[in-house]
Design an enzyme around this catalytic site. Structure first.
Site, PDB file in Angstrom:
ATOM      1  N   HIS A 169     -69.928  43.701  -5.400  1.00 48.83           N
ATOM      2  CA  HIS A 169     -70.475  42.786  -4.402  1.00 48.83           C
ATOM      3  C   HIS A 169     -71.571  43.514  -3.638  1.00 48.83           C
ATOM      4  O   HIS A 169     -71.498  44.729  -3.417  1.00 48.83           O
ATOM      5  CB  HIS A 169     -69.413  42.358  -3.387  1.00 48.83           C
ATOM      6  CG  HIS A 169     -68.629  41.149  -3.757  1.00 48.83           C
ATOM      7  ND1 HIS A 169     -67.378  40.887  -3.243  1.00 48.83           N
ATOM      8  CD2 HIS A 169     -68.914  40.099  -4.564  1.00 48.83           C
ATOM      9  CE1 HIS A 169     -66.925  39.738  -3.728  1.00 48.83           C
ATOM     10  NE2 HIS A 169     -67.848  39.244  -4.532  1.00 48.83           N
ATOM     11  N   CYS A 269     -65.517  43.198   4.136  1.00 52.82           N
ATOM     12  CA  CYS A 269     -64.791  42.236   3.292  1.00 52.82           C
ATOM     13  C   CYS A 269     -63.816  41.409   4.112  1.00 52.82           C
ATOM     14  O   CYS A 269     -63.579  40.235   3.818  1.00 52.82           O
ATOM     15  CB  CYS A 269     -64.053  42.957   2.171  1.00 52.82           C
ATOM     16  SG  CYS A 269     -65.107  43.611   0.866  1.00 52.82           S
TER      17      CYS A 269
END
Length: 276
Positions: A169, A269
């Site tokens: 990511h 996150c």
């Protein structure tokens, strides 16, 4: 310079890690034999929330769902800009129900939610900074989703190719130091080797004064950080990066989320920003 950094209050959305566990493997950090200490994970998460609130930030909490162990990673649920919510559509089938759980929270809170037609994993791969949205691709979010984001928000989207599966990511390889909305100059910190050569050139052109992280700091989730323009909530193991930030006038706030590293996540996150 150290006295010139001004924090800006933020609104964050998080999810309690009541059901957090590593039950499958969908990135190189995850191994089903990794044992998660639930008490330690919850304590670390609580420490993050306390740190946010102690620095003047608002924290909203979405209720966790019992069979969604990764729902704690709230960043992946959406991108929120100017009060508009672009939802998520996860690549991994195990995580797709999370989209509906977060959509329900947003709608109850008074937001409309756009459902993407292409794979898109929210702030995991979509990073607003200055006049742009930086958008990662290569492992999760697709380039087609980048087009949807640009059409939905009317904001230029800069596609960046990720090439190292450890940094699956964008928010594991790059974070915003100053978003440019509070009077400061927009800037980022990132790990160049996570990106293709062309994407590295783009980042150099856009952010010539960016803070460059080492692989060691990147591998300790030092780039999965959250900044309010002055305070940087960062992994305590990313010591070289923290030293750099201090020299640039930022104030590192170490928060240990090591239990969440077992699932490939960290501070960012676990944090969705609601930008009104």
């Amino acid at each position: 310079m150290p006295d010139s950094r001004v924090p800006r209050p933020r609104r964050f959305l998080v999810c309690e890690p009541r059901h957090f566990a590593v039950q499958y493997a969908i990135n190189p950090w995850m191994h089903p034999d990794h044992h998660v200490d639930p008490g330690l994970a919850h304590g670390q998460w609580q420490a993050l929330i306390r740190a946010y609130r102690a620095h003047g930030h608002t924290v909203d909490v979405v209720d966790p769902v019992s069979d969604l162990p990764d729902m704690v990673f709230a960043a992946n649920c959406a991108l929120v800009l100017a009060g508009r919510v672009f939802g998520s559509y996860f690549l991994a089938p195990q995580r797709r129900p999370e989209s509906l759980a977060y959509e329900s929270w947003f709608k109850t809170a008074g937001f409309d939610v756009y459902r993407p037609a292409s794979v898109c994993e929210g702030e995991g791969d979509l990073v607003p900074v200055g006049d742009y949205v930086l958008a990662g691709t290569g492992f999760r979010t697709t380039r087609e989703a980048h087009h949807e984001v640009q059409e939905f928000f009317g904001v230029p989207v800069v596609s960046l190719q990720l090439v190292d599966p450890r940094f699956y990511h964008l928010d594991t390889a790059l974070f915003v130091l100053d978003d440019g909305k509070g009077g400061g100059e927009a800037n980022i910190a990132y790990y160049p080797e996570a990106f293709s050569p062309g994407s590295r050139e783009v980042l150099t052109r856009l952010f010539p004064d960016a803070v460059i992280a080492t692989r060691e700091d990147a591998m300790t989730f030092g780039l999965n950080s959250v900044s309010d323009g002055r305070h940087v909530f960062i992994s305590p193991r990313a010591t070289a990066l923290a030293d750099q930030l201090d020299r640039h006038g930022y104030a590192p706030v170490p928060v240990d989320l090591s239990e969440f590293h077992k699932a490939g996540g960290g501070i960012k996150c676990c944090t969705q920003e609601i930008r009104s």
